[in-house]
Design a protein around this motif. Structure first.
Motif, PDB file in Angstrom:
ATOM      1  N   LEU A 250      -3.769   3.269  10.627  1.00  0.00           N
ATOM      2  CA  LEU A 250      -2.671   2.373  10.977  1.00  0.00           C
ATOM      3  C   LEU A 250      -1.674   2.258   9.827  1.00  0.00           C
ATOM      4  O   LEU A 250      -0.452   2.252  10.046  1.00  0.00           O
ATOM      5  N   THR A 251      -2.165   2.189   8.605  1.00  0.00           N
ATOM      6  CA  THR A 251      -1.274   2.132   7.442  1.00  0.00           C
ATOM      7  C   THR A 251      -0.416   3.389   7.352  1.00  0.00           C
ATOM      8  O   THR A 251       0.795   3.319   7.093  1.00  0.00           O
ATOM      9  N   ARG A 252      -1.018   4.540   7.584  1.00  0.00           N
ATOM     10  CA  ARG A 252      -0.255   5.790   7.552  1.00  0.00           C
ATOM     11  C   ARG A 252       0.783   5.832   8.668  1.00  0.00           C
ATOM     12  O   ARG A 252       1.895   6.345   8.484  1.00  0.00           O
ATOM     13  N   MET A 253       0.429   5.302   9.820  1.00  0.00           N
ATOM     14  CA  MET A 253       1.365   5.280  10.945  1.00  0.00           C
ATOM     15  C   MET A 253       2.592   4.429  10.624  1.00  0.00           C
ATOM     16  O   MET A 253       3.729   4.813  10.923  1.00  0.00           O
ATOM     17  N   VAL A 254       2.365   3.276  10.022  1.00  0.00           N
ATOM     18  CA  VAL A 254       3.485   2.399   9.669  1.00  0.00           C
ATOM     19  C   VAL A 254       4.377   3.071   8.628  1.00  0.00           C
ATOM     20  O   VAL A 254       5.611   3.013   8.710  1.00  0.00           O
TER      21      VAL A 254
ATOM     22  N   VAL B   6      11.342   7.015   9.275  1.00  0.00           N
ATOM     23  CA  VAL B   6      12.421   7.431  10.177  1.00  0.00           C
ATOM     24  C   VAL B   6      13.310   6.251  10.568  1.00  0.00           C
ATOM     25  O   VAL B   6      14.159   6.375  11.450  1.00  0.00           O
ATOM     26  N   ALA B   7      13.108   5.108   9.914  1.00  0.00           N
ATOM     27  CA  ALA B   7      13.952   3.944  10.186  1.00  0.00           C
ATOM     28  C   ALA B   7      15.227   4.031   9.354  1.00  0.00           C
ATOM     29  O   ALA B   7      15.217   4.495   8.213  1.00  0.00           O
TER      30      ALA B   7
ATOM     31  N   THR C 257       3.647  -1.405   3.429  1.00  0.00           N
ATOM     32  CA  THR C 257       3.638  -0.092   2.795  1.00  0.00           C
ATOM     33  C   THR C 257       5.067   0.395   2.638  1.00  0.00           C
ATOM     34  O   THR C 257       6.006  -0.216   3.165  1.00  0.00           O
ATOM     35  N   ARG C 258       5.231   1.479   1.923  1.00  0.00           N
ATOM     36  CA  ARG C 258       6.555   2.057   1.716  1.00  0.00           C
ATOM     37  C   ARG C 258       6.801   3.180   2.720  1.00  0.00           C
ATOM     38  O   ARG C 258       5.854   3.788   3.221  1.00  0.00           O
TER      39      ARG C 258
ATOM     40  N   THR D  91       0.836  -1.197   0.000  1.00  0.00           N
ATOM     41  CA  THR D  91       0.000   0.000   0.000  1.00  0.00           C
ATOM     42  C   THR D  91       0.866   1.241   0.000  1.00  0.00           C
ATOM     43  O   THR D  91       1.792   1.363   0.797  1.00  0.00           O
ATOM     44  N   ASP D  92       0.571   2.149  -0.899  1.00  0.00           N
ATOM     45  CA  ASP D  92       1.287   3.416  -0.914  1.00  0.00           C
ATOM     46  C   ASP D  92       0.676   4.345   0.108  1.00  0.00           C
ATOM     47  O   ASP D  92      -0.551   4.460   0.204  1.00  0.00           O
ATOM     48  N   PRO D  93       1.504   5.018   0.911  1.00  0.00           N
ATOM     49  CA  PRO D  93       0.957   6.011   1.827  1.00  0.00           C
ATOM     50  C   PRO D  93       0.423   7.189   1.052  1.00  0.00           C
ATOM     51  O   PRO D  93       0.574   7.287  -0.163  1.00  0.00           O
ATOM     52  N   ALA D  94      -0.186   8.111   1.762  1.00  0.00           N
ATOM     53  CA  ALA D  94      -0.692   9.315   1.116  1.00  0.00           C
ATOM     54  C   ALA D  94       0.451  10.031   0.417  1.00  0.00           C
ATOM     55  O   ALA D  94       1.601   9.950   0.831  1.00  0.00           O
ATOM     56  N   PRO D  95       0.172  10.720  -0.679  1.00  0.00           N
ATOM     57  CA  PRO D  95       1.233  11.418  -1.399  1.00  0.00           C
ATOM     58  C   PRO D  95       2.036  12.298  -0.458  1.00  0.00           C
ATOM     59  O   PRO D  95       1.481  13.022   0.362  1.00  0.00           O
TER      60      PRO D  95
END
Length: 360
Positions: free
Chosen positions: A285-289, A295-296, A327-328, A6-10
């Motif tokens: 949750l997807t956006r949080m990941v 920041v990893a 997700t990326r 899943t791609d996060p929000a732009p």
């Protein structure tokens, strides 16, 4: 074929825009602080005790899984009769829960996070006597005495998630009086959360409290109204505790990792009832990941940012895998404030936003 990513929000910062902090940095007003203090004082009054009286459950509807492995070293020490956390160690035979302990150790103890460590290294037959002994100490010290760290909303939220996920360890006894005390305490904690969850500080503490409300609604008989009430509260907690891009308003990756763990455990409570997270929570949750991955470092570990400690690749990977999210990384956060540049095996992470507000 594997699961789709899943791609996060732009992401990206629009030309001519810059990162700013909205809402000022004054924290709670004097009136808000006084109201919060007064509310906490009522926990010690007969009024709040009366509020906690009611009919209690005789069983749990379902027992969710805890999909995250605990710390093997801490679990092994528990088998040897020692509770340890961040340099503090206590012999469980002489442990006094009525006395104060250093905050990190006290939170580890009171949240029952140690149940995960114990379950990672022990069978039910070996781990249950230890868990039930410590549970007995907690019931004696805190079940009928409201106040202090034990009755903080976030501690109750975490405790409900831990107790329900590790019920086989704490409810294996054939002693019906003991089992009744545990279930009664669980129900009283849920009632306490119904009235205090929104009083927890914004961010992971408030998310923890509302996760506890929802989990109680899912797993305690007759909890449908509480579940609906809790889901509404959880959405508010996510709205005040997270930026739109999924980052924590504390700007601490450690707190964001903690929040992801909480939602992952809650997700298991839904799964135990053959249900799924509400769509809005799942999208969040997807956006949080994505924000966390942003920041990893190249090894997928976290360094120390905004007061949070580091986290190893193993810790981060375990939580993300358990969440079920693929997700990326978020490269340019509009609100979260961390900018990520990657080329080959080199990763540069820049904290490019103002500090978080003084008090959330």
């Amino acid at each position: 074929m594997g699961d789709p990513v899943t791609d996060p929000a732009p992401d990206g910062i629009d030309e001519g825009r810059r990162l700013i902090r909205l809402g000022g940095d004054k924290g709670l007003s004097l009136a808000d602080r006084l109201a919060e203090r007064f509310h906490r004082l009522t926990w010690r009054t007969p009024l709040h005790t009366l509020r906690l009286k009611g009919r209690y459950p005789l069983k749990l509807i379902a027992v969710p899984e805890d999909p995250i492995l605990g710390d093997i070293a801490r679990g092994t020490m528990l088998l040897e009769g020692v509770l340890s956390f961040r340099g503090e160690a206590r012999d469980i035979e002489t442990l006094d829960l009525s006395k104060p302990h250093p905050k990190p150790f006290a939170e580890y103890l009171q949240s029952f996070a140690w149940l995960r460590d114990l379950s990672t290294v022990a069978t039910r037959a070996r781990g249950a006597p230890i868990a039930e002994y410590l549970m007995g100490l907690w019931l004696t010290a805190h079940a009928d005495t409201q106040g202090g760290i034990a009755w903080r909303p976030d501690m109750w939220g975490r405790r409900i998630l831990a107790w329900t996920a590790h019920a086989p360890l704490i409810l294996s006894s054939s002693d019906q009086i003991y089992r009744s005390k545990v279930l009664n305490a669980l129900a009283k904690g849920a009632l306490h959360l119904d009235r205090t969850a929104d009083k927890a500080p914004a961010g992971a503490p408030r998310i923890a409290a509302w996760c506890g409300v929802v989990a109680a609604g899912l797993l305690i008989p007759g909890g449908e109204p509480r579940q609906a009430f809790g889901e509404a509260g959880l959405l508010r907690a996510l709205g005040t505790g997270l930026f739109d891009d999924g980052g924590s308003v504390s700007r601490s990756p450690a707190m964001l990792l903690d929040s992801i763990q909480l939602l992952t455990l809650l997700q298991e409570s839904y799964a135990a009832r053959s249900a799924e997270l509400p769509e809005t929570v799942a999208v969040t949750l997807t956006r949080m990941v994505a924000a966390l991955l942003g920041v990893a470092h190249a090894d997928r570990g976290l360094s120390s940012w905004q007061g949070g400690g580091p986290a190893s690749e193993t810790q981060v990977a375990a939580v993300i895998e358990a969440s079920g999210v693929r997700t990326r990384p978020l490269r340019q956060a509009r609100d979260w404030g961390y900018q990520r540049l990657a080329a080959g095996t080199a990763v540069l992470i820049v904290d490019a936003a103002p500090p978080p507000i003084a008090r959330l």
